[in-house]
Design an enzyme around this catalytic site. Structure first.
Site, short mmCIF file in Angstrom:
data_model
loop_
_atom_site.label_atom_id
_atom_site.label_comp_id
_atom_site.label_asym_id
_atom_site.label_seq_id
_atom_site.Cartn_x
_atom_site.Cartn_y
_atom_site.Cartn_z
N THR A 89 0.75 -1.24 0.13
CA THR A 89 -0.02 -0.05 0.04
C THR A 89 0.87 1.22 0.03
OG1 THR A 89 -0.14 -0.36 2.39
CG2 THR A 89 -1.89 -1.10 1.42
N HIS A 126 6.62 0.25 7.26
CA HIS A 126 7.04 0.70 8.68
C HIS A 126 6.99 -0.28 10.05
CE1 HIS A 126 2.68 0.49 9.87
NE2 HIS A 126 2.28 0.96 8.79
N HIS A 153 4.65 -3.11 10.57
CA HIS A 153 4.79 -4.32 9.96
C HIS A 153 5.93 -5.10 10.51
CE1 HIS A 153 3.39 -1.78 6.39
NE2 HIS A 153 2.48 -2.38 6.78
N LYS A 189 -10.23 -0.28 8.75
CA LYS A 189 -10.56 0.82 7.91
C LYS A 189 -12.08 1.11 8.12
CE LYS A 189 -6.49 1.48 6.57
NZ LYS A 189 -5.80 2.67 6.76
N ARG A 231 -10.44 1.95 0.75
CA ARG A 231 -9.21 2.38 0.35
C ARG A 231 -9.39 2.89 -0.84
NH1 ARG A 231 -5.02 0.00 3.64
NH2 ARG A 231 -5.80 -1.48 5.04
N GLN A 273 -7.46 -13.61 -0.29
CA GLN A 273 -6.31 -14.22 0.77
C GLN A 273 -6.41 -15.58 1.34
OE1 GLN A 273 -4.85 -11.10 3.74
NE2 GLN A 273 -4.73 -12.91 5.18
N ASP A 285 -5.25 -8.69 13.47
CA ASP A 285 -6.41 -8.22 12.81
C ASP A 285 -6.67 -9.06 11.44
OD1 ASP A 285 -3.76 -7.43 11.61
OD2 ASP A 285 -4.63 -5.57 10.50
N LYS A 333 -0.34 5.24 20.57
CA LYS A 333 -0.06 4.14 19.64
C LYS A 333 1.39 3.79 19.37
CE LYS A 333 -1.94 3.01 15.01
NZ LYS A 333 -2.61 3.35 13.77
N LYS A 370 4.23 5.52 15.94
CA LYS A 370 3.92 6.90 15.66
C LYS A 370 4.54 7.92 16.57
CE LYS A 370 0.60 6.03 12.25
NZ LYS A 370 0.61 6.43 11.00
N THR A 371 5.12 9.09 15.78
CA THR A 371 5.97 10.00 16.37
C THR A 371 5.35 11.31 15.98
OG1 THR A 371 7.52 10.31 14.78
CG2 THR A 371 8.00 8.70 16.53
#
Length: 417
Positions: free
Chosen positions: A37, A42, A45, A79, A83, A169, A190, A227, A230-231
């Site tokens: 995607t 990141h 993953h 989501k 998407r 999948q 998930d 979370k 994340k920054t």
């Protein structure tokens, strides 16, 4: 499995005893996938792939799947809306970028070398009749509606395209089971619905009792409830162009004491006795941050290599000590990527007072003079108290950068053309 349980990596299993028995009996092929995607993964993953690598370290054969086909559809998981569909060219570019990152995580040679596959190879050319007859026929609508990934979207709406994602999948798992003797799929928590749909597909198409298994990994959380990954500047990417090795290193070294032992267990390959030693140091000498330094070093070395780690440590130490002149221009670029910058016009006179005002470091010439006289201004780590000071070539690191600090922590980067 005992090691994974000790590390807190196991969340759900479809058949705990059956999977343990299988892993003890033979060398098994198992897989985990990622959809392209973006043109980089990141750190969110990382955990499933690091877990897959642990299986490889124990003699099993990892299959790493990049979803060239499913990436064009979009996983509805997590989501609230559809998407945005990517073009084939975008997906192809992203696949190529992600493959390079996966090649750093796995060993691809040898007896149990990892295999990299792209589901576009078996889905891309399939016609709609084959899809409906051979695969769609085996998964009931009621079965799909019961899945959280689908049911959570029913109120806000879900297209038929994303509705069929779980079947695509499931086709992946069946294809790898049939062609690569792949017995296990692992993924984040998930992905439980998609994994179990794959097992259902295998059961329907292989009714002679052959067995496959699924396992999920818990969602990584922080002790303070914020979370993970994340920054303020956004996600922590594996691509060094998006997140520099120094920034990557800094993310891990800033881990809170409450999280560091958990992260050492789930992200690093350090043995239990070493982690327990570091855990004790958190309790008895937390100020030394030994656990955080070990975590940052292990993760940066694994993803970016030894040279990048040494560079990240060098930048960190220079910033801590204020000895900026020890850094190269490339290291300055990494370490000061997000600080305010100013680029003087070519040939502009660089009198320090004028520069401080032009670069927005001091609000006025009067304040600039006061800042200099009070010792609040440093150039490349060295204080300057002369209000008549003019920058020279010696102040330009490799002719490219000058780092100015106002006070203790406010850095500014002057870029010379």
């Amino acid at each position: 499995m005992q090691e994974l349980e000790w590390r807190g990596i196991v969340y759900q299993q479809t058949d705990e005893e059956g999977m343990k028995e299988l892993l003890n009996k033979e060398s098994v092929s198992l897989y985990c996938g990622v959809d392209p995607t973006a043109d980089s993964m990141h750190i969110g993953h990382l955990l499933p792939f690091l877990t897959l690598r642990r299986f490889q370290n124990h003699g099993h054969r990892p299959i790493v799947l990049v979803g060239g086909a499913t990436g064009m559809i979009g996983d509805p998981s997590g989501k609230r809306e559809e998407r945005k569909l990517q073009t084939p060219e975008m997906v192809e570019h992203n696949v190529a970028c992600i493959k390079k990152q996966l090649e750093k995580i796995f060993e691809f040679g040898g007896e149990n070398g990892a295999k990299l596959v792209n589901n576009h190879d078996w889905v891309g050319s399939m016609n709609v009749v084959t899809f409906l007859r051979d695969f769609g026929k085996n998964i009931g609508v009621n079965y799909m509606l019961a899945k959280d990934i689908v049911s959570s979207r029913l109120e806000s709406g879900i297209s038929f395209t994303e509705f069929t994602y779980t079947i695509l999948q499931a086709m992946d798992f069946y294809h790898l089971y049939e062609n690569y003797n792949c017995k296990i799929q692992i993924g984040g928590s998930d992905q439980w619905g998609n994994i179990t749909t794959g097992l259902e597909m295998i059961r329907k198409l292989k009714p002679d009792g052959e067995k496959a298994y699924g396992m999920t990994i818990p969602l990584v959380t922080k002790a303070d409830g914020t979370k993970f990954g994340k920054t303020e500047s956004g996600a922590i990417w594996l691509d060094p162009e998006k997140t520099s090795p120094y920034e990557f290193y800094q993310f891990w070294i800033n881990t809170a004491d409450a999280d560091v032992v958990k992260y050492l267990k789930i992200f690093t390959f350090l043995p239990p006795e070493k982690i327990e030693e570091l855990e004790a140091s958190v309790q008895t000498e937390a100020h030394l941050r030994k656990a955080q330094k070990a975590l940052a070093a292990e993760m940066t070395r694994f993803i970016h290599g030894e040279e990048a780690l040494e560079q990240a440590i060098k930048i960190s130490e220079a910033l801590f000590s204020g000895e900026i002149k020890k850094l190269t221009a490339a290291e300055i670029q990494q370490g000061f990527k997000d600080v305010p910058s100013y680029e003087p016009a070519n040939g502009e006179e660089l009198a320090l007072v004028e520069l401080l005002v032009a670069a927005g470091i001091s609000p006025s010439k009067r304040q600039a003079r006061e800042d200099i006289q009070n010792g609040a201004i440093s150039i490349n780590g060295e204080k300057v108290k002369d209000i008549a000071y003019t920058l020279s070539g010696a102040d330009k690191i490799e002719g490219q950068f000058t780092v100015i600090r106002r006070g203790k922590k406010k850095y500014f980067l002057i870029k010379h053309s």
